[in-house]
Design an enzyme around this catalytic site. Sequence first.
Site, PDB file in Angstrom:
ATOM      1  N   CYS A  48      -4.508   2.353  12.043  1.00 24.77           N
ATOM      2  CA  CYS A  48      -4.160   1.049  11.451  1.00 24.77           C
ATOM      3  C   CYS A  48      -3.819   0.000  12.506  1.00 24.77           C
ATOM      4  CB  CYS A  48      -3.000   1.204  10.479  1.00 24.77           C
ATOM      5  SG  CYS A  48      -3.454   2.267   9.117  1.00 24.77           S
TER       6      CYS A  48
ATOM      7  N   HIS B  60      -0.983  -5.989   8.851  1.00 25.93           N
ATOM      8  CA  HIS B  60      -1.977  -4.977   8.473  1.00 25.93           C
ATOM      9  C   HIS B  60      -1.743  -4.636   7.001  1.00 25.93           C
ATOM     10  CE1 HIS B  60      -3.967  -1.268   7.820  1.00 25.93           C
ATOM     11  NE2 HIS B  60      -2.847  -0.569   7.791  1.00 25.93           N
TER      12      HIS B  60
ATOM     13  N   ASN C  75      -6.508  -0.564   1.661  1.00 22.59           N
ATOM     14  CA  ASN C  75      -6.205  -0.479   3.085  1.00 22.59           C
ATOM     15  C   ASN C  75      -7.494  -0.130   3.835  1.00 22.59           C
ATOM     16  OD1 ASN C  75      -5.427   0.346   5.644  1.00 22.59           O
ATOM     17  ND2 ASN C  75      -3.649   1.523   4.958  1.00 22.59           N
TER      18      ASN C  75
HETATM   19  O1  UT7 Z   1      -1.819   2.097   6.779  1.00 28.18           O
HETATM   20  C1  UT7 Z   1      -1.197   3.208   7.361  1.00 28.18           C
HETATM   21  C2  UT7 Z   1       0.191   3.282   6.981  1.00 28.18           C
HETATM   22  N1  UT7 Z   1       0.316   3.684   5.618  1.00 28.18           N
HETATM   23  C3  UT7 Z   1       1.341   3.249   4.920  1.00 28.18           C
HETATM   24  O2  UT7 Z   1       2.095   2.481   5.441  1.00 28.18           O
HETATM   25  C4  UT7 Z   1       1.540   3.790   3.530  1.00 28.18           C
HETATM   26  C5  UT7 Z   1       2.984   4.055   3.316  1.00 28.18           C
HETATM   27  N2  UT7 Z   1       3.313   4.693   2.068  1.00 28.18           N
HETATM   28  C6  UT7 Z   1       3.032   4.183   0.839  1.00 28.18           C
HETATM   29  O3  UT7 Z   1       2.381   3.171   0.741  1.00 28.18           O
HETATM   30  C7  UT7 Z   1       3.621   4.861  -0.366  1.00 28.18           C
HETATM   31  O4  UT7 Z   1       4.468   5.888   0.059  1.00 28.18           O
HETATM   32  C8  UT7 Z   1       2.565   5.429  -1.344  1.00 28.18           C
HETATM   33  C9  UT7 Z   1       1.866   4.287  -2.055  1.00 28.18           C
HETATM   34  C10 UT7 Z   1       1.563   6.288  -0.608  1.00 28.18           C
HETATM   35  C11 UT7 Z   1       3.242   6.282  -2.402  1.00 28.18           C
HETATM   36  O5  UT7 Z   1       4.217   5.544  -3.078  1.00 28.18           O
HETATM   37  P1  UT7 Z   1       5.669   6.122  -3.286  1.00 28.18           P
HETATM   38  O6  UT7 Z   1       6.400   5.125  -4.047  1.00 28.18           O
HETATM   39  O7  UT7 Z   1       6.204   6.499  -1.924  1.00 28.18           O
HETATM   40  O8  UT7 Z   1       5.398   7.384  -4.187  1.00 28.18           O
HETATM   41  P2  UT7 Z   1       5.725   8.919  -3.905  1.00 28.18           P
HETATM   42  O9  UT7 Z   1       4.841   9.443  -2.821  1.00 28.18           O
HETATM   43  O10 UT7 Z   1       7.198   9.087  -3.756  1.00 28.18           O
HETATM   44  O11 UT7 Z   1       5.266   9.582  -5.252  1.00 28.18           O
HETATM   45  C12 UT7 Z   1       5.950   9.316  -6.488  1.00 28.18           C
HETATM   46  C13 UT7 Z   1       5.246  10.063  -7.601  1.00 28.18           C
HETATM   47  C14 UT7 Z   1       5.023  11.532  -7.292  1.00 28.18           C
HETATM   48  O12 UT7 Z   1       5.222  12.239  -8.501  1.00 28.18           O
HETATM   49  P3  UT7 Z   1       6.614  13.005  -8.799  1.00 28.18           P
HETATM   50  O13 UT7 Z   1       6.773  13.972  -7.673  1.00 28.18           O
HETATM   51  O14 UT7 Z   1       7.653  11.915  -8.790  1.00 28.18           O
HETATM   52  O15 UT7 Z   1       6.358  13.620 -10.122  1.00 28.18           O
HETATM   53  C15 UT7 Z   1       3.582  11.601  -6.906  1.00 28.18           C
HETATM   54  O16 UT7 Z   1       3.000  12.860  -7.169  1.00 28.18           O
HETATM   55  O17 UT7 Z   1       3.954   9.507  -7.828  1.00 28.18           O
HETATM   56  C16 UT7 Z   1       2.981  10.567  -7.799  1.00 28.18           C
HETATM   57  N3  UT7 Z   1       1.726  10.009  -7.301  1.00 28.18           N
HETATM   58  C17 UT7 Z   1       0.834   9.388  -8.085  1.00 28.18           C
HETATM   59  N4  UT7 Z   1       0.825   9.151  -9.410  1.00 28.18           N
HETATM   60  C18 UT7 Z   1      -0.248   8.484  -9.908  1.00 28.18           C
HETATM   61  C19 UT7 Z   1       1.274   9.972  -6.018  1.00 28.18           C
HETATM   62  N5  UT7 Z   1       0.099   9.347  -5.968  1.00 28.18           N
HETATM   63  C20 UT7 Z   1      -0.203   8.975  -7.230  1.00 28.18           C
HETATM   64  C21 UT7 Z   1      -1.283   8.290  -7.814  1.00 28.18           C
HETATM   65  N6  UT7 Z   1      -1.254   8.075  -9.142  1.00 28.18           N
HETATM   66  N7  UT7 Z   1      -2.319   7.838  -7.090  1.00 28.18           N
END
Ligand code: UT7
Length: 335
Positions: free
Chosen positions: A115, A262, A292
């Site tokens: 990134c 980014h 992204n």
């Molecule tokens: O560019 C390189 C750098 N990358 C970044 O900076 C990305 C940084 N991270 C993020 O953008 C976020 O962490 C994400 C968008 C990837 C995830 O969001 P989050 O608010 O951190 O969600 P989480 O990983 O804590 O997941 C919450 C819930 C989980 O379910 P449970 O365990 O609460 O039941 C996941 O399994 O959301 C679930 N989940 C989804 N649900 C529906 C994860 N991905 C999805 C999805 N659709 N696509």
Amino acid sequence: MKTSIIKGIGYYVPENIVKNKDLEKIMDTSDEWIQERTGIRERRWVLENSDESTSSMGTEAAKKAIDNAGISHDQIDFIIFATLSPDYFFPGSGVLIQRNLGLKEVGALDIRNQCSGFIYALSIADQYIKSGMYKNILIVGSELHSGGLEKSTRGRNVSVIFGDGAGAVILQASDDLEKGIMSTHLHSEGKYAEELAVISPATKKWIDKLVEDPDEDGSSYAPYMNGNFVFKNAVVRFMEVINEALVKNNLTKEAIDLLIPHQANLRISQFVQKQLALPNEKVYNNIMKYGNTTAASIPIALAEVIEKDMLNEGDVLCLAAFGSGFTWGSALIRW
Ligand code: UT7
């Protein structure tokens, strides 16, 4: 003494639009979840069986940047290509650009900083120009993510985020020291290398091992991201590296006329915007449309900014990125 200015810019995204609703059909996700957590509404994914590639998209963006700069192909002295999704494991994609554009036998360097790849590329090109070694450097950031994503419920936390596309700039030597790149700042923290990574293919884990390994389920070939952890580090590092650039140039955050972060997650951009107390018109986001696009995200966004005539002569433009590695960086540019 020379300075480096962005003389030309171009971008290319594949035609095929994939909306969040389309993803609902292939994995357990929802438009609501994706928009709420990331801000993304749609992204571009090349059509399966299309002959588009990371280098072909990069070539299209590069042609536009060269055209926009008003230079001939013969005037390009060096190529820097940033991608985490190269056409081949080796050689790098820089040489493919040299071939596709029919350039002279100029040097071609590949950058593997994910990134922050575009900021790293910009920083390297800036040093070559300031040292007097080169006059026109073609920088390309291009990603074809869609082919490597795990488009299933197992891979949903990663696959809904990433999109395909390319951006390119011509960085040119200028005698006008009032303009151009003021400074660049680069960092890494390898202890978190595996928090956002694709582990295979790797020389340690080559095809024979994959076939032999009864536990191999293909997951090491898909991107892994510890989303929460990456998010928390991103917001801290974005702020640090933007402040570092401001301090280096004796400026305060009020001096920023436009910030292009980014495009990792709209929530990250909004957090940074809030910390810097910048109004909406001073922060450019397009993650809603493209997801992204990693090394391509900043040049695509900058190309759109130029298209929309959002930068005026003398403006201070701030670019910042954070991602896999971890690596992060910033650049301040006087337009
Ligand atoms: O560019 C390189 C750098 N990358 C970044 O900076 C990305 C940084 N991270 C993020 O953008 C976020 O962490 C994400 C968008 C990837 C995830 O969001 P989050 O608010 O951190 O969600 P989480 O990983 O804590 O997941 C919450 C819930 C989980 O379910 P449970 O365990 O609460 O039941 C996941 O399994 O959301 C679930 N989940 C989804 N649900 C529906 C994860 N991905 C999805 C999805 N659709 N696509």
